[in-house]
Every structure is written in C-alpha cells, then in structure tokens.
Design an enzyme around this catalytic site. Structure first.
Site, PDB file in Angstrom:
ATOM      1  N   HIS A 181       0.872  -1.187   0.000  1.00  0.00           N
ATOM      2  CA  HIS A 181       0.000   0.000   0.000  1.00  0.00           C
ATOM      3  C   HIS A 181       0.906   1.232   0.000  1.00  0.00           C
ATOM      4  O   HIS A 181       1.439   1.618   1.040  1.00  0.00           O
ATOM      5  CB  HIS A 181      -0.845  -0.094   1.280  1.00  0.00           C
ATOM      6  CG  HIS A 181      -1.765   1.042   1.574  1.00  0.00           C
ATOM      7  ND1 HIS A 181      -3.137   0.937   1.483  1.00  0.00           N
ATOM      8  CD2 HIS A 181      -1.526   2.296   2.027  1.00  0.00           C
ATOM      9  CE1 HIS A 181      -3.693   2.077   1.857  1.00  0.00           C
ATOM     10  NE2 HIS A 181      -2.739   2.921   2.190  1.00  0.00           N
ATOM     11  N   CYS A 195      -3.735  10.237   5.334  1.00  0.00           N
ATOM     12  CA  CYS A 195      -4.298   9.938   6.645  1.00  0.00           C
ATOM     13  C   CYS A 195      -4.194  11.196   7.502  1.00  0.00           C
ATOM     14  O   CYS A 195      -3.120  11.794   7.598  1.00  0.00           O
ATOM     15  CB  CYS A 195      -3.528   8.782   7.287  1.00  0.00           C
ATOM     16  SG  CYS A 195      -4.026   8.464   8.979  1.00  0.00           S
TER      17      CYS A 195
HETATM   18  P1  HMG Z   1     -11.162   5.548  21.370  1.00  0.00           P
HETATM   19  O1  HMG Z   1     -11.436   6.964  21.663  1.00  0.00           O
HETATM   20  O2  HMG Z   1      -9.908   4.937  21.864  1.00  0.00           O
HETATM   21  O3  HMG Z   1     -12.399   4.646  21.856  1.00  0.00           O
HETATM   22  O4  HMG Z   1     -11.280   5.395  19.789  1.00  0.00           O
HETATM   23  P2  HMG Z   1     -12.979   4.386  23.308  1.00  0.00           P
HETATM   24  O5  HMG Z   1     -13.235   2.929  23.368  1.00  0.00           O
HETATM   25  O6  HMG Z   1     -12.120   5.038  24.360  1.00  0.00           O
HETATM   26  O7  HMG Z   1     -14.415   5.153  23.291  1.00  0.00           O
HETATM   27  C1  HMG Z   1     -14.545   6.563  23.300  1.00  0.00           C
HETATM   28  C2  HMG Z   1     -15.829   6.963  22.570  1.00  0.00           C
HETATM   29  O8  HMG Z   1     -15.702   6.630  21.198  1.00  0.00           O
HETATM   30  C3  HMG Z   1     -17.079   6.242  23.092  1.00  0.00           C
HETATM   31  O9  HMG Z   1     -18.173   7.118  22.910  1.00  0.00           O
HETATM   32  C4  HMG Z   1     -17.234   5.100  22.106  1.00  0.00           C
HETATM   33  O10 HMG Z   1     -18.549   4.621  21.985  1.00  0.00           O
HETATM   34  C5  HMG Z   1     -16.775   5.750  20.817  1.00  0.00           C
HETATM   35  P3  HMG Z   1     -18.790   7.947  24.157  1.00  0.00           P
HETATM   36  O11 HMG Z   1     -19.170   6.894  25.157  1.00  0.00           O
HETATM   37  O12 HMG Z   1     -17.671   8.841  24.647  1.00  0.00           O
HETATM   38  O13 HMG Z   1     -19.927   8.715  23.537  1.00  0.00           O
HETATM   39  N1  HMG Z   1     -16.236   4.752  19.875  1.00  0.00           N
HETATM   40  C6  HMG Z   1     -16.616   4.628  18.601  1.00  0.00           C
HETATM   41  N2  HMG Z   1     -17.534   5.294  17.844  1.00  0.00           N
HETATM   42  C7  HMG Z   1     -17.679   4.903  16.554  1.00  0.00           C
HETATM   43  N3  HMG Z   1     -16.950   3.884  15.996  1.00  0.00           N
HETATM   44  C8  HMG Z   1     -16.047   3.196  16.706  1.00  0.00           C
HETATM   45  C9  HMG Z   1     -15.852   3.572  18.069  1.00  0.00           C
HETATM   46  N4  HMG Z   1     -15.039   3.105  19.042  1.00  0.00           N
HETATM   47  C10 HMG Z   1     -15.278   3.837  20.139  1.00  0.00           C
HETATM   48  N5  HMG Z   1     -15.361   2.195  16.142  1.00  0.00           N
HETATM   49  C11 HMG Z   1     -10.854   4.629  17.571  1.00  0.00           C
HETATM   50  C12 HMG Z   1     -10.576   4.429  19.058  1.00  0.00           C
HETATM   51  C13 HMG Z   1      -9.908   3.736  16.816  1.00  0.00           C
HETATM   52  C14 HMG Z   1     -12.293   4.246  17.275  1.00  0.00           C
HETATM   53  C15 HMG Z   1     -10.632   6.138  17.217  1.00  0.00           C
HETATM   54  O14 HMG Z   1      -9.354   6.533  17.648  1.00  0.00           O
HETATM   55  C16 HMG Z   1     -10.782   6.442  15.753  1.00  0.00           C
HETATM   56  O15 HMG Z   1     -11.871   6.402  15.218  1.00  0.00           O
HETATM   57  N6  HMG Z   1      -9.652   6.780  15.059  1.00  0.00           N
HETATM   58  C17 HMG Z   1      -9.627   7.054  13.631  1.00  0.00           C
HETATM   59  C18 HMG Z   1      -8.854   5.965  12.964  1.00  0.00           C
HETATM   60  C19 HMG Z   1      -8.856   6.109  11.437  1.00  0.00           C
HETATM   61  O16 HMG Z   1      -9.858   5.897  10.798  1.00  0.00           O
HETATM   62  N7  HMG Z   1      -7.690   6.511  10.862  1.00  0.00           N
HETATM   63  C20 HMG Z   1      -7.535   6.614   9.425  1.00  0.00           C
HETATM   64  C21 HMG Z   1      -7.493   5.283   8.766  1.00  0.00           C
HETATM   65  S1  HMG Z   1      -5.943   4.395   8.966  1.00  0.00           S
HETATM   66  C22 HMG Z   1      -5.039   4.814   7.562  1.00  0.00           C
HETATM   67  O17 HMG Z   1      -5.405   5.695   6.838  1.00  0.00           O
HETATM   68  C23 HMG Z   1      -3.817   3.998   7.200  1.00  0.00           C
HETATM   69  C24 HMG Z   1      -4.069   3.000   6.069  1.00  0.00           C
HETATM   70  O18 HMG Z   1      -4.557   3.651   4.905  1.00  0.00           O
HETATM   71  C25 HMG Z   1      -2.794   2.254   5.715  1.00  0.00           C
HETATM   72  C26 HMG Z   1      -1.572   3.165   5.502  1.00  0.00           C
HETATM   73  O19 HMG Z   1      -1.653   4.096   4.684  1.00  0.00           O
HETATM   74  O20 HMG Z   1      -0.598   2.898   6.157  1.00  0.00           O
HETATM   75  C27 HMG Z   1      -5.123   1.947   6.489  1.00  0.00           C
HETATM   76 MG    MG Z   2      -3.243   4.706   3.449  1.00  0.00          MG
END
Ligand code: HMG
Ligand code: MG
Length: 296
Positions: free
Chosen positions: A203, A236
């Site tokens: 990737h 990202c």
């Molecule tokens: P967190 O804050 O650690 O979760 O999130 P938590 O368990 O402490 O919960 C806190 C709150 O978040 C709670 O809500 C949960 O319900 C809610 P509250 O009770 O406060 O109202 N919550 C969620 N809501 C919706 N969906 C969920 C979820 N989990 C908890 N799944 C988490 C951890 C990973 C969810 C957060 O940090 C997050 O969403 N991060 C964004 C990650 C992301 O999408 N990054 C970009 C993609 S990765 C990328 O681009 C790389 C890739 O392309 C490869 C490369 O290029 O290398 C793949």
């Molecule tokens: Mg990526």
C-alpha cells in the site's frame, strides 16, 4: 502474469477530504469503479465520526452499493464497537489496522501496538466463525511521521502477528510515502518468507514520487497485490503531510504497457477518476488522468 488491484479511493482517498461528499456522490463513484471492473473496493470505515467525518455515513452507504457476487466491499474496523456496527450491516469483509510505530498508533487509534491486538482479539474469533474475510494493515512500515526510521523487524513481527490472528491478507503500508525501491525489495524478500506471496499486499502513498518505482520493484520480488486510489487521492489525517495513494489510473497504465492483466478497464477507470475530480473541484494528482483528459 496477473496483478490484483485493491481500490482504496472511497475510503483512504476520501477520508482526507474536508468537504463531505453526499451518499449519492459516493454511490455514483463506487458504481463507476464497479463498471470499470474493480472486484475489491474499500468503501468505508467504522471509526469515530468526530475523528474521520467523511466516513460517518458508512452504514448507510454500504446498504446502497450495487450488489454483485464478484465485488467485495471492504470497511475498516478498529475495535469491537466498529465490529458490532459492521456486522449489523451484514459485511462480508473487514480490514483491521495497526502500525509498526507506537506513536503513530497512539495518534491514529489511541492505543499501542499490543493494545490494538487486544482489541482485535475481542472480535476476530467471531468474525472467523461468520466466515468474514479479514485484511490486516501494517501502517508506517517504511517510516513514521513521528518516530522517523522504522525497524523492519518490527514490521515483520506485526505482520506475522496479524497472520497468526487469522488475517487472509496483509497490506503493508508506506503511510507517508518515504519508501524507495531497494528498501522495498529488501523488506519484500523477508515479508514473503514470513507472510508468503499469496497473502501479501503493498500500500504505497506517492508523497515523494516513488510509488510506481516501488511497485515495480515489488513485482520483481513476486508481490502481486497492490492498493491504489482513483486519481491518486488520499492520505491519513494522523500522518501530517502525507499525499495520496498511488493513482489507480497511473498503475493501470504502467501494468497495461507491461502486458500485465488486472481485469480493470483503464478507459472506464478514467471515467470514475474524472467523476471524483469533478466533484472535488480541483485537479487531482494522477498523471495519466490529466494526460487522458488533455488528449481524449
Ligand atoms: P477511542 O477513543 O480509543 O475509543 O477510539 P474508546 O473505546 O475510548 O471510546 C470513546 C468513545 O468513542 C465512546 O463514545 C465510544 O462509543 C466511541 P462515548 O461513550 O464517549 O460517547 N467509539 C466509537 N464510535 C464509533 N466507531 C467506533 C468507536 N469506538 C469507540 N469504532 C478509535 C478508538 C480507533 C475508534 C478512534 O481513535 C478512531 O476512530 N480513530 C480514527 C482511525 C482512522 O480511521 N484513521 C484513518 C485510517 S488508517 C489509515 O489511513 C492507514 C491506512 O490507509 C494504511 C496506511 O496508509 O498505512 C489503512
Ligand atoms: Mg493509506
């Protein structure tokens, strides 16, 4: 020789766009990708809407995509909450994601590398029982925006943990686009020993213009699965300065010229990319797209 292209435009491509697309626009984009022959499309992510607003409509979007037994739609799933949301939509394919850098993981998913595996352990068994296909990402495999150099041994260790966990495919991410061909070849030799060539995907982000060269170098090592993004959009939000993924258009053009089959129609790919360019309202990075539009 066949190469499998894994289209990440609707997820990686759009997640970095601050202007929210409508569901109708996303459905149209993905429908054009299906028409072009894509069989694997990363359509969304079950993540926090406040962190990645563009993915907030994943649930509704998945229900409105064209259905075909040949097309696999994938969604990112970071934890049990995301997994529960995903299975409530009846998904058949999920992508879990972690990194080779502790700092990047903390910023991106709010946990360490081992913390990410603790989260995966809570739902992987259920996913396997339901015969859901699982892809595992290792981000920052060639460099980290916060820690700089990344130890290839850590990449191999994380990839091998994902494999043991039950991932069907492992995608190694150059999240910030710093890799160069000899570095890629060296890592690929070891990854093929660890993961095997059938399950290994790469990737590349094209931040420094080396993505196509890296792909060519990886093909020479026997890798045959590559992630790419229509028109070269992507990045990202937790990897500052990272540009888009290698453009699907540019990759298809190179492979076509090398008589390597992908089962994707380049002309129809340009239609999908041109559509995205039109709705985003600016010139997008794919060089092939710009050339094709200038010389129709
Ligand atoms: P967190 O804050 O650690 O979760 O999130 P938590 O368990 O402490 O919960 C806190 C709150 O978040 C709670 O809500 C949960 O319900 C809610 P509250 O009770 O406060 O109202 N919550 C969620 N809501 C919706 N969906 C969920 C979820 N989990 C908890 N799944 C988490 C951890 C990973 C969810 C957060 O940090 C997050 O969403 N991060 C964004 C990650 C992301 O999408 N990054 C970009 C993609 S990765 C990328 O681009 C790389 C890739 O392309 C490869 C490369 O290029 O290398 C793949
Ligand atoms: Mg990526």
């Amino acid at each position: 020789m066949n190469i499998k292209i894994f289209e990440v435009g609707p997820r990686d491509g759009l997640q970095n766009e601050s202007e929210l697309l409508t569901i109708e626009q996303k459905v149209q984009f993905i429908s054009l990708l299906v028409k072009a022959g894509h069989k694997n499309i990363e359509a969304g992510a079950f993540v926090r809407a406040d962190k990645i607003p563009q993915m907030a409509d994943t649930k509704e979007l998945l229900g409105r995509l064209p259905k075909s037994p040949q097309v696999n739609y994938w969604s990112l799933v970071p934890n049990e909450k995301g997994y529960q949301d995903a299975i409530a939509c009846g998904v058949k394919n999920i992508a879990i994601f972690t990194a080779a850098s502790e700092t990047f993981n903390e910023k991106n998913i709010n946990t360490s590398i081992s913390g990410s595996f603790e989260r995966f352990n809570l739902f992987i068994h259920d996913a396997k029982k339901r015969k859901i296909k699982i892809r595992g990402y290792v981000s920052t495999a060639f460099g980290c925006p916060y820690e700089g150099k990344v130890d290839p041994k850590v990449v191999l260790k994380v990839a091998s943990r994902l494999l043991k966990l039950g991932c069907d495919e492992i995608s190694i991410g150059d999240t910030i686009g710093v890799a160069t061909p000899h570095q890629v070849q060296k890592l690929c030799k070891n990854l093929i020993k660890t993961v095997g060539s059938k399950k290994l995907a790469l990737h590349f982000h094209d931040t420094r213009g080396t993505a196509l060269a890296n792909i060519l170098a990886a093909i020479e090592e026997g890798v045959h699965i590559f992630d790419s993004s229509s028109a070269g959009i992507g990045g990202c939000p937790y990897a500052p300065g990272a540009a888009g993924n290698v453009a699907t258009d540019d990759l298809l053009y190179m492979l076509k010229g090398m008589e390597i089959d992908t089962e994707i129609d380049l002309k129809l790919q340009v239609e999908a990319s041109e559509y995205v360019q039109r709705i985003l309202g600016r010139k997008l990075p794919s060089k092939y797209l710009q050339a094709a539009l200038a010389n129709p």
